[in-house]
Enzyme design. Sequence first.
Site, PDB file in Angstrom:
ATOM      1  N   ARG A  10     -12.519  31.280  25.974  1.00  0.00           N
ATOM      2  CA  ARG A  10     -12.158  31.059  24.175  1.00  0.00           C
ATOM      3  C   ARG A  10     -12.057  29.625  23.641  1.00  0.00           C
ATOM      4  O   ARG A  10     -12.771  28.478  24.519  1.00  0.00           O
ATOM      5  CB  ARG A  10     -10.729  31.147  23.940  1.00  0.00           C
ATOM      6  CG  ARG A  10     -10.276  32.264  24.138  1.00  0.00           C
ATOM      7  CD  ARG A  10      -8.317  32.005  24.523  1.00  0.00           C
ATOM      8  NE  ARG A  10      -7.621  31.990  22.965  1.00  0.00           N
ATOM      9  CZ  ARG A  10      -6.069  30.946  23.206  1.00  0.00           C
ATOM     10  NH1 ARG A  10      -6.222  30.558  24.718  1.00  0.00           N
ATOM     11  NH2 ARG A  10      -6.282  30.942  22.127  1.00  0.00           N
ATOM     12  N   SER A  12     -11.015  26.720  22.127  1.00  0.00           N
ATOM     13  CA  SER A  12      -9.741  25.331  21.362  1.00  0.00           C
ATOM     14  C   SER A  12     -10.342  24.275  22.467  1.00  0.00           C
ATOM     15  O   SER A  12     -11.256  24.617  24.288  1.00  0.00           O
ATOM     16  CB  SER A  12      -8.728  26.415  22.102  1.00  0.00           C
ATOM     17  OG  SER A  12      -8.142  25.987  23.181  1.00  0.00           O
ATOM     18  N   LYS A  80      -0.727  31.760  32.903  1.00  0.00           N
ATOM     19  CA  LYS A  80       0.425  32.054  31.828  1.00  0.00           C
ATOM     20  C   LYS A  80       0.307  33.242  30.959  1.00  0.00           C
ATOM     21  O   LYS A  80       0.831  33.711  30.542  1.00  0.00           O
ATOM     22  CB  LYS A  80       1.638  30.708  31.253  1.00  0.00           C
ATOM     23  CG  LYS A  80       1.132  30.270  30.691  1.00  0.00           C
ATOM     24  CD  LYS A  80       2.293  29.103  30.435  1.00  0.00           C
ATOM     25  CE  LYS A  80       1.365  27.708  29.357  1.00  0.00           C
ATOM     26  NZ  LYS A  80       1.430  28.762  27.890  1.00  0.00           N
ATOM     27  N   ASP A  81      -0.333  33.254  30.582  1.00  0.00           N
ATOM     28  CA  ASP A  81      -1.195  33.861  29.421  1.00  0.00           C
ATOM     29  C   ASP A  81      -1.964  35.560  29.824  1.00  0.00           C
ATOM     30  O   ASP A  81      -2.153  36.205  29.147  1.00  0.00           O
ATOM     31  CB  ASP A  81      -2.581  33.465  28.914  1.00  0.00           C
ATOM     32  CG  ASP A  81      -1.900  32.005  27.697  1.00  0.00           C
ATOM     33  OD1 ASP A  81      -0.852  31.946  27.196  1.00  0.00           O
ATOM     34  OD2 ASP A  81      -2.556  31.266  27.441  1.00  0.00           O
ATOM     35  N   SER A 124       7.462  30.276  21.901  1.00  0.00           N
ATOM     36  CA  SER A 124       7.485  31.306  23.501  1.00  0.00           C
ATOM     37  C   SER A 124       8.880  31.623  23.732  1.00  0.00           C
ATOM     38  O   SER A 124       9.735  30.643  23.028  1.00  0.00           O
ATOM     39  CB  SER A 124       7.421  30.305  24.731  1.00  0.00           C
ATOM     40  OG  SER A 124       8.004  30.896  25.715  1.00  0.00           O
ATOM     41  N   LEU A 125       9.353  33.462  23.731  1.00  0.00           N
ATOM     42  CA  LEU A 125      10.529  33.670  23.153  1.00  0.00           C
ATOM     43  C   LEU A 125      10.864  33.131  24.531  1.00  0.00           C
ATOM     44  O   LEU A 125      12.513  32.378  24.459  1.00  0.00           O
ATOM     45  CB  LEU A 125      10.710  35.430  23.769  1.00  0.00           C
ATOM     46  CG  LEU A 125      10.670  35.863  22.449  1.00  0.00           C
ATOM     47  CD1 LEU A 125      10.731  37.468  22.312  1.00  0.00           C
ATOM     48  CD2 LEU A 125      11.587  35.482  21.100  1.00  0.00           C
ATOM     49  N   ARG A 126      11.031  32.482  25.946  1.00  0.00           N
ATOM     50  CA  ARG A 126      11.651  31.822  26.943  1.00  0.00           C
ATOM     51  C   ARG A 126      12.033  30.905  26.364  1.00  0.00           C
ATOM     52  O   ARG A 126      12.846  30.176  26.548  1.00  0.00           O
ATOM     53  CB  ARG A 126      10.572  31.982  27.712  1.00  0.00           C
ATOM     54  CG  ARG A 126      10.766  31.004  28.905  1.00  0.00           C
ATOM     55  CD  ARG A 126       9.755  30.754  30.245  1.00  0.00           C
ATOM     56  NE  ARG A 126       8.433  29.813  29.454  1.00  0.00           N
ATOM     57  CZ  ARG A 126       8.411  28.465  29.449  1.00  0.00           C
ATOM     58  NH1 ARG A 126       9.383  27.908  30.308  1.00  0.00           N
ATOM     59  NH2 ARG A 126       7.387  28.338  29.064  1.00  0.00           N
ATOM     60  N   ARG A 127      11.223  29.599  25.608  1.00  0.00           N
ATOM     61  CA  ARG A 127      11.905  28.442  25.941  1.00  0.00           C
ATOM     62  C   ARG A 127      12.878  28.682  24.701  1.00  0.00           C
ATOM     63  O   ARG A 127      13.572  28.152  24.417  1.00  0.00           O
ATOM     64  CB  ARG A 127      10.125  27.383  25.065  1.00  0.00           C
ATOM     65  CG  ARG A 127       9.252  27.131  25.494  1.00  0.00           C
ATOM     66  CD  ARG A 127       7.683  26.671  25.391  1.00  0.00           C
ATOM     67  NE  ARG A 127       7.322  25.957  26.510  1.00  0.00           N
ATOM     68  CZ  ARG A 127       5.974  25.866  26.236  1.00  0.00           C
ATOM     69  NH1 ARG A 127       5.903  26.214  25.229  1.00  0.00           N
ATOM     70  NH2 ARG A 127       5.260  25.972  27.519  1.00  0.00           N
ATOM     71  N   ARG A 144       3.117  28.764  16.367  1.00  0.00           N
ATOM     72  CA  ARG A 144       1.671  29.216  16.383  1.00  0.00           C
ATOM     73  C   ARG A 144       0.408  28.550  17.285  1.00  0.00           C
ATOM     74  O   ARG A 144       0.164  27.359  15.768  1.00  0.00           O
ATOM     75  CB  ARG A 144       1.911  30.946  16.216  1.00  0.00           C
ATOM     76  CG  ARG A 144       2.644  31.208  16.423  1.00  0.00           C
ATOM     77  CD  ARG A 144       2.532  33.003  16.587  1.00  0.00           C
ATOM     78  NE  ARG A 144       3.929  33.618  16.843  1.00  0.00           N
ATOM     79  CZ  ARG A 144       3.860  34.685  16.551  1.00  0.00           C
ATOM     80  NH1 ARG A 144       3.241  35.355  15.711  1.00  0.00           N
ATOM     81  NH2 ARG A 144       4.978  35.713  16.807  1.00  0.00           N
ATOM     82  N   GLY A 145      -0.566  28.744  17.819  1.00  0.00           N
ATOM     83  CA  GLY A 145      -1.701  27.470  17.181  1.00  0.00           C
ATOM     84  C   GLY A 145      -2.305  27.526  18.656  1.00  0.00           C
ATOM     85  O   GLY A 145      -1.550  27.521  19.433  1.00  0.00           O
ATOM     86  N   ASN A 146      -3.383  26.822  19.089  1.00  0.00           N
ATOM     87  CA  ASN A 146      -4.018  26.048  19.666  1.00  0.00           C
ATOM     88  C   ASN A 146      -2.671  24.684  20.088  1.00  0.00           C
ATOM     89  O   ASN A 146      -2.093  24.189  18.694  1.00  0.00           O
ATOM     90  CB  ASN A 146      -5.306  25.657  19.943  1.00  0.00           C
ATOM     91  CG  ASN A 146      -5.607  24.939  18.258  1.00  0.00           C
ATOM     92  OD1 ASN A 146      -5.580  23.908  17.976  1.00  0.00           O
ATOM     93  ND2 ASN A 146      -6.861  26.010  18.288  1.00  0.00           N
ATOM     94  N   THR A 149      -2.565  22.059  17.124  1.00  0.00           N
ATOM     95  CA  THR A 149      -2.800  22.502  15.840  1.00  0.00           C
ATOM     96  C   THR A 149      -1.513  22.527  15.797  1.00  0.00           C
ATOM     97  O   THR A 149      -0.434  21.829  15.115  1.00  0.00           O
ATOM     98  CB  THR A 149      -3.363  24.795  15.425  1.00  0.00           C
ATOM     99  OG1 THR A 149      -4.517  24.237  15.219  1.00  0.00           O
ATOM    100  CG2 THR A 149      -2.411  24.613  14.461  1.00  0.00           C
ATOM    101  N   ARG A 150      -0.683  23.186  16.491  1.00  0.00           N
ATOM    102  CA  ARG A 150       0.574  22.886  16.928  1.00  0.00           C
ATOM    103  C   ARG A 150       1.128  21.498  16.982  1.00  0.00           C
ATOM    104  O   ARG A 150       2.318  20.786  16.325  1.00  0.00           O
ATOM    105  CB  ARG A 150       0.972  23.457  18.411  1.00  0.00           C
ATOM    106  CG  ARG A 150       1.157  25.585  17.859  1.00  0.00           C
ATOM    107  CD  ARG A 150       1.929  25.392  19.654  1.00  0.00           C
ATOM    108  NE  ARG A 150       0.967  25.673  20.228  1.00  0.00           N
ATOM    109  CZ  ARG A 150       1.087  25.570  22.406  1.00  0.00           C
ATOM    110  NH1 ARG A 150       2.441  24.896  22.702  1.00  0.00           N
ATOM    111  NH2 ARG A 150      -0.016  25.615  22.688  1.00  0.00           N
ATOM    112  N   CYS A 235       3.879  39.627  28.844  1.00  0.00           N
ATOM    113  CA  CYS A 235       4.100  38.420  28.699  1.00  0.00           C
ATOM    114  C   CYS A 235       5.451  37.344  27.548  1.00  0.00           C
ATOM    115  O   CYS A 235       5.279  36.263  26.433  1.00  0.00           O
ATOM    116  CB  CYS A 235       2.238  38.202  28.133  1.00  0.00           C
ATOM    117  SG  CYS A 235       1.306  38.145  28.948  1.00  0.00           S
TER     118      CYS A 235
END
Length: 307
Positions: A10, A12, A80-81, A124-127, A144-146, A149-150, A235
Amino acid sequence: MSKTIRIGTRDSELALWQAHTVQKKLNGLGYKTEIIAVKSQGDIILDKPLYELGITGIFTKTLDIAMINGQVDIAVHSMKDVPTALPIGIVQAAVLERANTVDLLIHKGNLDFLNSYGTIATGSLRRQAQWLHKYPNHKVVDLRGNVNTRMQKLQDNEWNGAVFAAAGLERINLKPDTYINLDWMIPAPAQGAMMVVAMADDAFSLEALSELNHVETEICTYIERQFLRTLEGGCTAPIGALASYNENTDEIHFQGALFSIDGKQKLVVERKYDISEWKKLGFNAAKEILENGGTELMAEIKTQLKK
């Protein structure tokens, strides 16, 4: 070594850093390489529907298609992705030595909100689930975003902080002074590791990449991803897992957890296993979770995610 290995990535900053890291290692072994940055595209038509190829990863899909179409030879991902089921014809070729596994809270210099009310950002739902489990009075908003961006969105909004993976920030020198380590937060399966994939029939690339593989990281991430796969989390479900190897005792320390999306429920397994058990360790740990309320909780999570 006449073939030039085309490295897909990608575009980024973090993704390119990872691709260049793999490129340097391959070049150091005498291989010729070329980096090809692939833009994510919403609609790509192939002869077969994507579901027949098993492509599900939102961050990996475009590169999977580029490999299948012969545009690149290998692809570099944050492990992880990567979905636990790779597309037909694509295989895991190398796992590089793991970096920092910890999650960080990036804040704005004032941590008083931790003892009262605050707003935290994460995609992240986990976080989210783990934050709400520890801080039930807080609000969690989507981010969201790279990485770049975040970080900018955090500065542009009134949030108290945002959660990031330490490895990503450290790799591109973006970690600010205003952070705290969230050592209580169980990381995503394979967090901090990089995976390189190749086509199953590309013997040249597979042989080259085999020299980059770090066995300890490969085993630990295998355990974590097996735990994830057995829970059928993909994921997106709030699942954390971390395996670490102690060479002095020849043991694997494993911690895995499944949370409800709102953080109110937490099912956890944590213990030490002999290294000889590693091939089924993630499976057995996940089964323990499922047999102690996990089956019902996973069904509830899937119902919520469909809404």
